[in-house]
Design an enzyme around this catalytic site. Structure first.
Site, PDB file in Angstrom:
ATOM      1  N   GLU A  41     -21.897  40.318 -23.094  1.00 29.65           N
ATOM      2  CA  GLU A  41     -21.085  39.502 -23.999  1.00 29.65           C
ATOM      3  C   GLU A  41     -21.983  38.804 -25.015  1.00 29.65           C
ATOM      4  OE1 GLU A  41     -18.098  35.608 -23.890  1.00 29.65           O
ATOM      5  OE2 GLU A  41     -19.593  35.935 -22.329  1.00 29.65           O
ATOM      6  N   CYS A 114     -14.473  36.245 -18.376  1.00 25.07           N
ATOM      7  CA  CYS A 114     -15.627  35.557 -17.790  1.00 25.07           C
ATOM      8  C   CYS A 114     -15.287  34.099 -17.496  1.00 25.07           C
ATOM      9  CB  CYS A 114     -16.830  35.631 -18.716  1.00 25.07           C
ATOM     10  SG  CYS A 114     -18.299  34.863 -18.004  1.00 25.07           S
ATOM     11  N   LYS A 153     -10.928  42.704 -21.939  1.00 25.07           N
ATOM     12  CA  LYS A 153     -11.171  42.639 -20.503  1.00 25.07           C
ATOM     13  C   LYS A 153     -10.641  41.298 -20.002  1.00 25.07           C
ATOM     14  CE  LYS A 153     -14.906  43.208 -17.104  1.00 25.07           C
ATOM     15  NZ  LYS A 153     -14.972  41.897 -16.448  1.00 25.07           N
ATOM     16  N   GLY A 213     -14.274  45.038 -10.474  1.00 25.21           N
ATOM     17  CA  GLY A 213     -14.377  44.013  -9.442  1.00 25.21           C
ATOM     18  C   GLY A 213     -14.587  44.550  -8.046  1.00 25.21           C
ATOM     19  N   GLY A 214     -14.830  45.852  -7.905  1.00 23.72           N
ATOM     20  CA  GLY A 214     -14.921  46.426  -6.569  1.00 23.72           C
ATOM     21  C   GLY A 214     -16.317  46.642  -6.045  1.00 23.72           C
ATOM     22  N   ALA A 240     -20.046  46.820 -12.238  1.00 23.52           N
ATOM     23  CA  ALA A 240     -20.995  45.790 -12.668  1.00 23.52           C
ATOM     24  C   ALA A 240     -22.165  45.726 -11.680  1.00 23.52           C
ATOM     25  CB  ALA A 240     -20.294  44.440 -12.793  1.00 23.52           C
TER      26      ALA A 240
END
Length: 493
Positions: A41, A114, A153, A213-214, A240
């Protein structure tokens, strides 16, 4: 404006991660099989101050801040697969930044997920989730103002109804896809990901949904990616932390040892002169529980890319890369019409470099300029130095007789930068500079030339003569005190 045909369906992407999603990590993820890569970002206010620079040495496009920091660096290899993510809370500023990078990226993404303070302050990141009107204004402005796809997002809202209402409103703005992190803004990685929410979003909209997110709960290896895809009910997945820890998670050939991945990452960091502290941070993330190992401690103590390279035994590659990049700089600089004078404000500039081999030992252009100024009864030359932050190169400006002279090229050392400035001054004034083969001008007298050849500076010569004279005076005084009026054994000069 019509967006290009970049597809967000059936893809696996590197998620945006602050301090991680820089060029070396993005290229590494592409090497291992990622379809798309998101940059970290970047805040619109900072990016709006940048100017676009084509870096011919690194073969990159750099977006450089007023303080010379490179805020965003990209290259041709990722041009069709890199998504630029920005933090913004203002439609007009968002469009300004998006248009700045539009020709160098595949898509633009707005961060609305975020939860960290550096993102939420000023109404950015997850703070936007409580202001759907502003979300709509930003996305509409971007969609209608750009020729490339726009995405966003988000995180899920406290209730499923609120979440579905928001994503349907987002879909109507014309965005190409929505990435959904399956946690609420108050939740952290230790909380389980809500795959049921992501699945409901995927069923509620017609545009592609990218599940995120997994990493901790579901994805530990490449084989787990498909399981996460099924659990979330989406065609696309974004990774991520799993990718940050070992980017080979994108490879369907199975995971590689993290030591191999770190080495490949560092090779890209060396090739593209990545910031040393950013490089160190990413390597420490990959080391994880081994960060206190001997290697980890050596990495943490390193202050430069050269020192990091030494820790991984890549110092030879580092040196070869530096030599190759310097050779490329020399070629580019030598083709920039070295004899053409250009006025930069009140400074006369010329593109010249100081080549030590072109001058006799101990004879330099600075010496000639100093002798000329003395001959003309002028104040001695005054040199002012500046250093460029991105490569720590130097540039000097010399002032003499009220006029300023500078080489437009940058040198690797302060001494060379001053010599280059002296050369420009001498050439502009038509004064000999002492090059090999040049007719003797008499500017540097025989005594100085011999002293220089013997490694004695002018100041040292003066000091030695002063000491000799003082010793002679002391000898005379001692002879008189002893009643000896004969000449001392060591006669004065």
């Amino acid at each position: 404006m019509a967006a290009s045909r970049l597809s967000f369906r059936n893809i696996t992407a590197l998620a945006p991660m602050v301090r991680v999603g820089t060029l070396p990590m993005r290229l590494l993820a592409l090497d291992y099989g990622a379809d798309l890569v998101y940059c970290e970002e970047l805040i619109d206010i900072k990016m709006a101050q940048c100017h676009r620079v084509v870096n011919e040495v690194l073969e990159t496009v750099d977006f450089v801040a007023p303080d010379e920091r490179v805020m965003f660096r990209t290259c041709e290899r990722e041009k069709d697969r890199v998504v630029f993510q920005m933090g913004t809370s203002d439609p007009d500023r968002a469009l300004t930044v998006a248009r700045l990078v539009e020709k160098d990226v595949a898509a633009v993404d707005v961060n609305m997920g975020c939860p960290k303070e550096y993102s939420t302050k000023g109404g950015m990141g997850a703070a936007l989730l409580s202001d759907p009107d502003k979300i709509e204004a930003i996305l509409k402005k971007l969609v209608t103002g750009l020729s490339i796809p726009v995405t966003c997002k988000i995180r899920i809202l406290p209730s499923l109804e609120e979440t579905l209402s928001l994503v349907q409103r987002i879909e109507r703005t014309g965005v190409a896809a929505i990435a959904v992190h399956g946690r609420m803004k108050e939740e952290r990685p230790r909380h389980p990901v809500h795959c049921d929410y992501i699945q409901a979003v995927a069923q509620a909209v017609s545009i592609p949904v990218i599940a995120n997110g997994g990493s901790l709960d579901l994805v530990k290896t490449n084989g787990d990616i498909e399981e996460f895809r099924k659990a979330a009910g989406t065609s696309s997945v974004m990774l991520a932390r799993a990718a940050m820890w070992n980017a080979s998670v994108f490879s369907n050939q199975g995971p590689l040892p993290v030591e191999t991945v770190m080495e490949e990452y560092l090779k890209y960091a060396i090739q593209y002169e990545n910031n040393a502290f950013n490089t160190k941070y990413c390597l420490c993330q990959m080391l994880r529980d081994k960060v206190e190992s001997p290697l980890g401690k050596q990495v943490q103590a390193a202050q430069t890319i050269a020192e990091i390279s030494e820790a991984y035994r890549l110092q030879e590659l580092y040196q070869q890369t530096q030599e190759r990049l310097q050779a490329r700089r020399d070629v580019l600089e030598s083709s920039s019409q070295p004899d053409r004078l250009v006025m930069d404000g009140d400074v006369t500039t010329m593109a010249v470099k100081f080549e030590r081999r072109e001058y006799p030992p101990q004879i330099t252009p600075k010496m000639f300029l100093l002798e000329w100024s003395r001959k003309e009864k002028l104040e001695q030359p005054l040199y002012e130095m500046v250093q460029r932050s991105q490569d720590r190169a130097f540039q000097s400006t010399v002032t003499i007789a009220g006029k300023k002279y500078r080489s437009s090229l940058w040198e690797k050392s302060k001494k060379f930068a001053e010599q280059a400035a002296a050369i420009v001054c001498l050439r502009v004034l038509g004064i000999p500079e002492g090059r090999i083969g040049e007719e003797d001008s008499g500017l540097v007298c025989k005594r100085k030339r011999e002293a220089k050849m013997n490694g004695i500076t002018e100041e040292e010569g003066i000091k030695k003569r002063h000491v000799a004279e003082q010793e002679t005076d002391n000898s005379k005084m001692a002879a008189v005190a002893n009643g000896d009026h004969h000449k001392p054994d060591t006669p004065p000069e």
